[in-house]
Design a protein around this motif. Structure first.
Motif: not given
Length: 108
Positions: A83-108
């Motif tokens: 999971l550690l390699p996903l932290v930078p993209d997770t931080r990016d997702a946290l900066n843009t996410i809105t209520l009710g939204e689901v963002i998947e990080v990784g898996g590609s």
């Protein structure tokens, strides 16, 4: 923004988000709660984002109605080392996410 780290994610992952207001399910005393109840407790306690590795949550719960956003970490396992390699993209997702939204990080 208050973030809840789901119990399916390793608790040490919290350290990677120490500059956020983040708590774990265990810290809140919510271990073993079903997803619907957990989402309700989150809303009552002012959490806005659930950080989880549960890829099925979006299909099991109405997240718009729950009033929370979800960041799903998608890795080969829920081990901290995966999971550690996903932290930078997770931080990016946290900066843009809105209520009710689901963002998947990784898996590609």
């Amino acid at each position: 923004m208050r973030i809840l780290l789901d119990e399916c994610a390793p608790r040490p992952l919290k350290r990677e988000f120490a500059d956020y207001d983040i708590r774990t399910v265990v810290e809140m005393g919510w271990s073993g709660k079903k997803n619907g109840e957990l989402l309700q407790l989150m809303r009552q306690e002012g959490f806005t984002v659930l950080l989880t590795t549960d890829q099925n949550l979006r299909y099991q719960q109405n997240l718009v109605q729950a009033g929370v956003a979800v960041v799903v970490l998608v890795a080969t396992s829920n081990k901290l080392s995966d999971l550690l390699p996903l932290v930078p993209d997770t931080r990016d997702a946290l900066n843009t996410i809105t209520l009710g939204e689901v963002i998947e990080v990784g898996g590609s």
